[in-house]
Scaffold this motif. Structure first.
Motif, PDB file in Angstrom:
ATOM      1  N   PRO A   1      32.572  24.324  -5.550  1.00 50.60           N
ATOM      2  CA  PRO A   1      32.337  22.935  -5.947  1.00 50.60           C
ATOM      3  C   PRO A   1      32.175  22.505  -7.412  1.00 50.60           C
ATOM      4  O   PRO A   1      32.768  21.315  -7.869  1.00 50.60           O
ATOM      5  CB  PRO A   1      31.384  22.320  -5.123  1.00 50.60           C
ATOM      6  CG  PRO A   1      30.511  23.513  -4.609  1.00 50.60           C
ATOM      7  CD  PRO A   1      31.221  24.446  -4.730  1.00 50.60           C
ATOM      8  N   PHE A   2      31.531  23.364  -8.137  1.00 53.52           N
ATOM      9  CA  PHE A   2      31.249  23.025  -9.420  1.00 53.52           C
ATOM     10  C   PHE A   2      30.754  21.623  -9.727  1.00 53.52           C
ATOM     11  O   PHE A   2      31.328  20.864 -10.694  1.00 53.52           O
ATOM     12  CB  PHE A   2      32.451  23.519 -10.327  1.00 53.52           C
ATOM     13  CG  PHE A   2      32.067  24.375 -11.473  1.00 53.52           C
ATOM     14  CD1 PHE A   2      31.107  25.326 -11.382  1.00 53.52           C
ATOM     15  CD2 PHE A   2      32.199  23.871 -12.977  1.00 53.52           C
ATOM     16  CE1 PHE A   2      30.691  26.199 -12.516  1.00 53.52           C
ATOM     17  CE2 PHE A   2      31.520  24.563 -14.039  1.00 53.52           C
ATOM     18  CZ  PHE A   2      31.064  25.853 -13.782  1.00 53.52           C
ATOM     19  N   GLY A   3      29.951  21.060  -8.657  1.00 56.18           N
ATOM     20  CA  GLY A   3      29.462  19.724  -8.717  1.00 56.18           C
ATOM     21  C   GLY A   3      28.260  19.678  -7.955  1.00 56.18           C
ATOM     22  O   GLY A   3      27.941  20.421  -7.261  1.00 56.18           O
ATOM     23  N   PRO A   4      27.819  18.508  -7.933  1.00 62.39           N
ATOM     24  CA  PRO A   4      26.390  18.301  -7.184  1.00 62.39           C
ATOM     25  C   PRO A   4      26.431  17.997  -5.529  1.00 62.39           C
ATOM     26  O   PRO A   4      25.987  16.974  -5.146  1.00 62.39           O
ATOM     27  CB  PRO A   4      25.720  16.898  -7.683  1.00 62.39           C
ATOM     28  CG  PRO A   4      26.850  16.137  -8.259  1.00 62.39           C
ATOM     29  CD  PRO A   4      28.148  17.044  -8.410  1.00 62.39           C
ATOM     30  N   VAL A   5      27.057  18.832  -5.129  1.00 62.44           N
ATOM     31  CA  VAL A   5      27.264  18.744  -3.857  1.00 62.44           C
ATOM     32  C   VAL A   5      26.820  20.248  -2.851  1.00 62.44           C
ATOM     33  O   VAL A   5      26.913  21.266  -3.184  1.00 62.44           O
ATOM     34  CB  VAL A   5      28.754  18.733  -3.485  1.00 62.44           C
ATOM     35  CG1 VAL A   5      29.029  18.481  -1.468  1.00 62.44           C
ATOM     36  CG2 VAL A   5      29.545  17.729  -4.202  1.00 62.44           C
ATOM     37  N   ALA A   6      25.832  19.741  -2.019  1.00 60.52           N
ATOM     38  CA  ALA A   6      25.277  20.987  -1.068  1.00 60.52           C
ATOM     39  C   ALA A   6      25.901  20.784   0.422  1.00 60.52           C
ATOM     40  O   ALA A   6      25.224  19.953   0.969  1.00 60.52           O
ATOM     41  CB  ALA A   6      23.677  20.615  -1.050  1.00 60.52           C
ATOM     42  N   PRO A   7      26.709  21.804   0.652  1.00 62.50           N
ATOM     43  CA  PRO A   7      27.215  21.867   2.195  1.00 62.50           C
ATOM     44  C   PRO A   7      26.332  22.694   2.938  1.00 62.50           C
ATOM     45  O   PRO A   7      26.149  23.955   2.447  1.00 62.50           O
ATOM     46  CB  PRO A   7      28.399  22.458   1.880  1.00 62.50           C
ATOM     47  CG  PRO A   7      28.632  23.143   0.515  1.00 62.50           C
ATOM     48  CD  PRO A   7      27.369  22.646  -0.369  1.00 62.50           C
ATOM     49  N   VAL A   8      25.703  22.473   4.034  1.00 66.09           N
ATOM     50  CA  VAL A   8      24.658  23.195   4.701  1.00 66.09           C
ATOM     51  C   VAL A   8      25.435  23.409   6.185  1.00 66.09           C
ATOM     52  O   VAL A   8      25.933  22.502   6.791  1.00 66.09           O
ATOM     53  CB  VAL A   8      23.471  22.290   4.923  1.00 66.09           C
ATOM     54  CG1 VAL A   8      22.229  23.198   5.626  1.00 66.09           C
ATOM     55  CG2 VAL A   8      22.962  21.723   3.654  1.00 66.09           C
ATOM     56  N   GLN A   9      25.248  24.660   6.565  1.00 65.33           N
ATOM     57  CA  GLN A   9      25.490  25.229   7.923  1.00 65.33           C
ATOM     58  C   GLN A   9      24.419  25.826   8.431  1.00 65.33           C
ATOM     59  O   GLN A   9      23.675  26.279   7.920  1.00 65.33           O
ATOM     60  CB  GLN A   9      26.694  26.152   7.828  1.00 65.33           C
ATOM     61  CG  GLN A   9      28.156  25.714   7.522  1.00 65.33           C
ATOM     62  CD  GLN A   9      29.160  26.699   7.757  1.00 65.33           C
ATOM     63  OE1 GLN A   9      28.753  27.988   7.626  1.00 65.33           O
ATOM     64  NE2 GLN A   9      30.327  26.367   7.690  1.00 65.33           N
ATOM     65  N   LYS A  10      24.225  25.830   9.857  1.00 70.01           N
ATOM     66  CA  LYS A  10      23.161  26.505  10.702  1.00 70.01           C
ATOM     67  C   LYS A  10      23.636  28.128  11.168  1.00 70.01           C
ATOM     68  O   LYS A  10      24.760  28.017  10.933  1.00 70.01           O
ATOM     69  CB  LYS A  10      23.053  25.855  11.980  1.00 70.01           C
ATOM     70  CG  LYS A  10      22.522  24.616  12.050  1.00 70.01           C
ATOM     71  CD  LYS A  10      22.092  24.033  13.561  1.00 70.01           C
ATOM     72  CE  LYS A  10      21.701  22.392  13.326  1.00 70.01           C
ATOM     73  NZ  LYS A  10      22.168  21.898  14.619  1.00 70.01           N
ATOM     74  N   PHE A  11      22.770  28.891  10.997  1.00 67.47           N
ATOM     75  CA  PHE A  11      22.826  30.203  11.445  1.00 67.47           C
ATOM     76  C   PHE A  11      21.880  30.385  12.428  1.00 67.47           C
ATOM     77  O   PHE A  11      20.706  30.213  12.579  1.00 67.47           O
ATOM     78  CB  PHE A  11      23.061  31.166  10.434  1.00 67.47           C
ATOM     79  CG  PHE A  11      21.797  31.673   9.649  1.00 67.47           C
ATOM     80  CD1 PHE A  11      21.315  30.966   8.676  1.00 67.47           C
ATOM     81  CD2 PHE A  11      21.252  32.801  10.121  1.00 67.47           C
ATOM     82  CE1 PHE A  11      20.238  31.410   8.111  1.00 67.47           C
ATOM     83  CE2 PHE A  11      19.841  33.057   9.727  1.00 67.47           C
ATOM     84  CZ  PHE A  11      19.601  32.359   8.492  1.00 67.47           C
TER      85      PHE A  11
END
Ligand code: NAD
Length: 487
Positions: A390-400
């Protein structure tokens, strides 16, 4: 053509530096220099002509012939003096850096300090670059293994760390006894100009460092093909890395490629969640996420997922976003319009594919390239942001659920720059660190960039290392001299 002066010019105005002369635009084309926080044009960057590039190659070639023979202590003293000059001018450099790149002034000050420290580090390291003497299996023959500078280097630099990226290349080249032609980023020329001015003021001979701006593809074609140039180094995207790797292979030039990544963060159920968020959110939102080592994907164990996301959202919501040079700001602008458009596209694409927007998700204001710190959950694997940095201020979160699952997902992409793991179990950390396909692993920390440690990636994140003894060795060749002492 301006003649170089003995005084250190604080202004850092964009200019080319070839063979010891500062060259202004004259009748050359110019590129507008934009302040990303205001979108104002704050300067003009001269575009090097093919003649300028060839002159820089000749200057580097000529300078190398004498520079390679200088004593390590001489090179060390010049690097150290340049570091001192940069420290004396640190505030001016930091203001230039923040204004051109967009990062907050505190981060800009830290970067300038880090550049000065890096020059000090190379000043030390180059004094201890030893060869060895080996007994051969033939009587009377001694094998001398010596380190020599590789030759004139061509360096290409991205804009996200306008000081640190060129400094890693210039510091290593100067320390090793190489000369260098640097094509720095047109978006952020001022800091590179300051660094070169500091070296000039410290007494670096003309031609050892040359600085160009202009058309990247045209400049790189001339530089990489030139027989005088003996090594290539790029910090930039995988796309450009592949282009330059092909060109470098045509003339068998060794290269360092510090390219993009898609860095996973694994947060196990036994992690200290407060600390995991503090470390990974700070790394995520620093420099508005425009950091090659920034976390790009968060894999959080299902037992602690909600607590982790709540703290991430709290962290993101407390960040004051604004013009980097102003007080009280925690996150600045993205560096250019293209980044703002791409970050917007990646978030919109994720949401359209089913991701849940927990915080942010939009541009801030309509002047300046500001994007809100953003937290996404339930992001499907098919969303572009799970594959494209993303090279930007975005945090994508996934569960494991399981360790194997977290590792498999972390290793699933073609990148391998940095990976991070948070856990209170030494065993789990050891097992995960060994299994992660990455050049750098942070365990209970996201701080993996140290002058003393080698930095670089695996897979399509590139090859070669910067910093540490590996970073100096990369600018040297190993030569064997077999000496028959009996004849
Ligand atoms: P980029 O590849 O577009 O540009 C990097 C450099 O290459 C610049 O000097 C640019 O002018 C030049 N360039 C661009 N197109 C070229 C071409 N066709 N031929 C020759 N040179 C060309 O990268 P960017 O968008 O400026 O930087 C962002 C990327 O850099 C991200 O992927 C990031 O992860 C990566 N990066 C990696 C590291 C690392 O240490 N691994 C550090 C910082 C940034």
């Amino acid at each position: 053509m301006l003649k170089s002066t003995d005084t250190f010019n604080l202004r850092g105005d964009p200019a080319l530096f070839v063979g010891g002369d500062w060259i202004e635009a004259d009748d050359r084309e110019e590129i507008e220099l934009i302040n990303p926080a205001t979108e104002d044009v704050i300067g003009l960057v001269p575009v090097a002509t093919a003649r300028d590039v060839k002159a820089a190659i000749s200057a580097a070639d000529a300078a190398f012939r004498s520079w390679r023979g200088t004593l390590p202590i001489t090179r060390s003293n010049i690097l150290r003096k340049a570091a001192t000059i940069m420290r004396e001018n640190a505030e001016g450099m930091a203001q230039t850096l923040s204004r051109e790149q967009g990062k907050i002034i505190a981060e800009a000050r830290l970067e300038v300090q880090t550049v000065a420290d890096l020059f000090d580090w190379f000043a030390e390291e180059c004094r201890r670059s030893y060869g060895r003497v080996v007994e051969s299996r033939v009587e009377g023959v001694k094998l001398h293994v010596v380190q020599e500078p590789v030759g004139p280097v061509a360096a290409f630099c991205t804009w996200n760390f306008p000081g640190l990226v060129p400094a890693r290349k210039i510091g290593a080249a100067v320390a090793a006894g190489c000369s260098i032609v640097v094509k720095a980023a047109e978006e952020t020329p001022g800091t590179a100009v300051h660094i070169v001015q500091a070296l000039e003021a410290a007494g670096l001979p003309a031609g050892v460092v040359n600085l160009l701006f202009g058309n990247p593809a045209e400049i790189s074609t001339i530089l990489v093909d030139a027989p005088e140039i003996r090594m290539i180094t790029l910090t930039g995207s995988t796309r450009v890395g592949k282009l330059l790797a092909k060109q470098a292979a045509a003339t068998m030039k060794p290269a360092i490629f510090e390219l993009g990544g898609h860095n996973p963060v694994i947060v196990f159920e036994d992690a200290d969640i407060e600390k995991a968020v503090a470390h990974s959110a700070a790394a995520k939102f620093r420099n508005a996420g425009q950091v090659c080592l920034a976390p790009d994907r968060f894999f959080v164990h299902e037992d602690v997922h909600d607590a982790f996301v709540d703290r991430m959202v709290e962290y993101a919501s407390e960040l004051a976003v604004g013009e980097g040079v102003k007080d009280g700001i925690h996150m600045g602008a993205l560096t250019n319009r293209a980044r703002l458009d791409e970050v917007t596209r990646l978030v919109d694409n994720a949401v359209a594919k089913g991701a849940k927007l927990c915080f942010g998700g939009a541009r801030i204001g309509n002047r300046g390239y500001f994007y809100s710190p953003t937290v996404l959950t339930d992001v499907p694997d098919e969303a572009d942001i799970m594959q494209i940095e993303p090279f930007g201020p975005v945090a994508p979160v996934q569960k494991f659920r399981s360790l194997d699952d977290a590792i498999a997902r972390s290793n699933s992409l073609r990148f391998g720059l940095a990976s991070y793991v948070f856990s209170s179990s030494i065993q789990k950390i050891d097992e995960t660190a060994a299994a992660l396909e990455a050049g750098l692993v942070g365990a209970n920390t996201c701080a993996v960039s140290h002058h003393e440690g080698p930095l670089g990636g695996v897979k399509e994140s590139g090859y070669g290392r910067e910093g540490s003894i590996e970073g100096l060795r990369a600018y040297q060749i190993t030569k064997l001299v077999a000496h028959n002492v009996l004849s």
